[in-house]
Design a protein around this motif. Structure first.
Motif, PDB file in Angstrom:
ATOM      1  N   THR A  62       3.825  12.525  -0.694  1.00 56.84           N
ATOM      2  CA  THR A  62       4.180  12.671   0.704  1.00 56.84           C
ATOM      3  C   THR A  62       5.576  12.097   0.897  1.00 56.84           C
ATOM      4  O   THR A  62       5.833  10.968   0.496  1.00 56.84           O
ATOM      5  N   GLN A  64       8.736  10.271   2.671  1.00 57.06           N
ATOM      6  CA  GLN A  64       8.779   9.095   3.538  1.00 57.06           C
ATOM      7  C   GLN A  64       8.699   9.483   5.012  1.00 57.06           C
ATOM      8  O   GLN A  64       8.052   8.797   5.801  1.00 57.06           O
ATOM      9  N   SER A  65       9.311  10.599   5.377  1.00 55.67           N
ATOM     10  CA  SER A  65       9.341  11.019   6.779  1.00 55.67           C
ATOM     11  C   SER A  65       7.958  11.374   7.329  1.00 55.67           C
ATOM     12  O   SER A  65       7.768  11.399   8.543  1.00 55.67           O
ATOM     13  N   LYS A  67       5.000   9.815   6.072  1.00 57.26           N
ATOM     14  CA  LYS A  67       4.039   8.770   5.694  1.00 57.26           C
ATOM     15  C   LYS A  67       3.195   8.307   6.882  1.00 57.26           C
ATOM     16  O   LYS A  67       1.994   8.129   6.760  1.00 57.26           O
ATOM     17  N   ASP A  68       3.808   8.107   8.029  1.00 57.32           N
ATOM     18  CA  ASP A  68       3.083   7.615   9.197  1.00 57.32           C
ATOM     19  C   ASP A  68       2.006   8.609   9.629  1.00 57.32           C
ATOM     20  O   ASP A  68       0.868   8.232   9.880  1.00 57.32           O
ATOM     21  N   TYR A  69       2.375   9.883   9.679  1.00 55.85           N
ATOM     22  CA  TYR A  69       1.413  10.918  10.066  1.00 55.85           C
ATOM     23  C   TYR A  69       0.279  11.031   9.046  1.00 55.85           C
ATOM     24  O   TYR A  69      -0.891  11.095   9.418  1.00 55.85           O
ATOM     25  N   SER A  71      -0.864   8.822   7.083  1.00 57.85           N
ATOM     26  CA  SER A  71      -1.723   7.634   7.044  1.00 57.85           C
ATOM     27  C   SER A  71      -2.910   7.770   7.998  1.00 57.85           C
ATOM     28  O   SER A  71      -3.912   7.096   7.837  1.00 57.85           O
ATOM     29  N   LYS A  72      -2.803   8.678   8.966  1.00 62.84           N
ATOM     30  CA  LYS A  72      -3.890   8.917   9.909  1.00 62.84           C
ATOM     31  C   LYS A  72      -4.891   9.944   9.371  1.00 62.84           C
ATOM     32  O   LYS A  72      -5.939  10.152   9.954  1.00 62.84           O
ATOM     33  N   GLU A  75      -4.970  11.149   3.144  1.00 67.22           N
ATOM     34  CA  GLU A  75      -3.786  11.524   2.359  1.00 67.22           C
ATOM     35  C   GLU A  75      -4.144  11.926   0.931  1.00 67.22           C
ATOM     36  O   GLU A  75      -3.611  12.896   0.407  1.00 67.22           O
TER      37      GLU A  75
END
Length: 128
Positions: A62, A64-65, A67-69, A71-72, A75
């Protein structure tokens, strides 16, 4: 960078030396996979990063841009699905978006073949 074909008929982007007789081959080791192809609307707008490892195997991660999405979501599941998709398909996008990339298997190792996108040409004018 320009597209060159080597004697093994693989295309690579390379850098010409000053004398223009020799060039240093810089084969692509990474490509982007559109998330929509893997998870449809759930992953629309994000890309997975495909990498050919030094041992010729393929891996996916994934960026870096996203990663936040991711993580929900689950993954690990989506990375496995993306890797399975990549192994079953062969058409991807270059990291800079300027070339199409095909994934090929040669002697048990993965390689990327690059194909620059054509430059659009004006074929006529329309008066409105």
């Amino acid at each position: 960078m320009r597209l060159y074909t080597t004697e093994d008929n693989y295309s690579h982007f390379g850098v010409k030396d000053e004398d223009q007789d020799n060039f240093k081959v810089e084969p692509r080791k990474q490509a982007k996979l559109d998330g929509y192809r893997v998870g449809e609307r759930l992953l629309e707008g994000m890309h997975f990063l495909l990498t050919i490892n030094d041992d010729g195997t393929l891996s996916v991660e994934t960026p870096q841009s996203a990663k936040d999405y991711m993580s929900k979501l689950n993954e690990e599941r989506w990375l496995k699905q993306a890797l399975d998709y990549a192994k079953d398909n062969d058409f991807f996008e270059g990291l800079d978006g300027l070339e199409d990339i095909n994934l090929v298997m040669t002697n048990g190792e993965y390689n990327f073949e690059q194909h620059p996108l054509p430059t659009p040409k004006v074929i006529g004018k329309v008066k409105l």
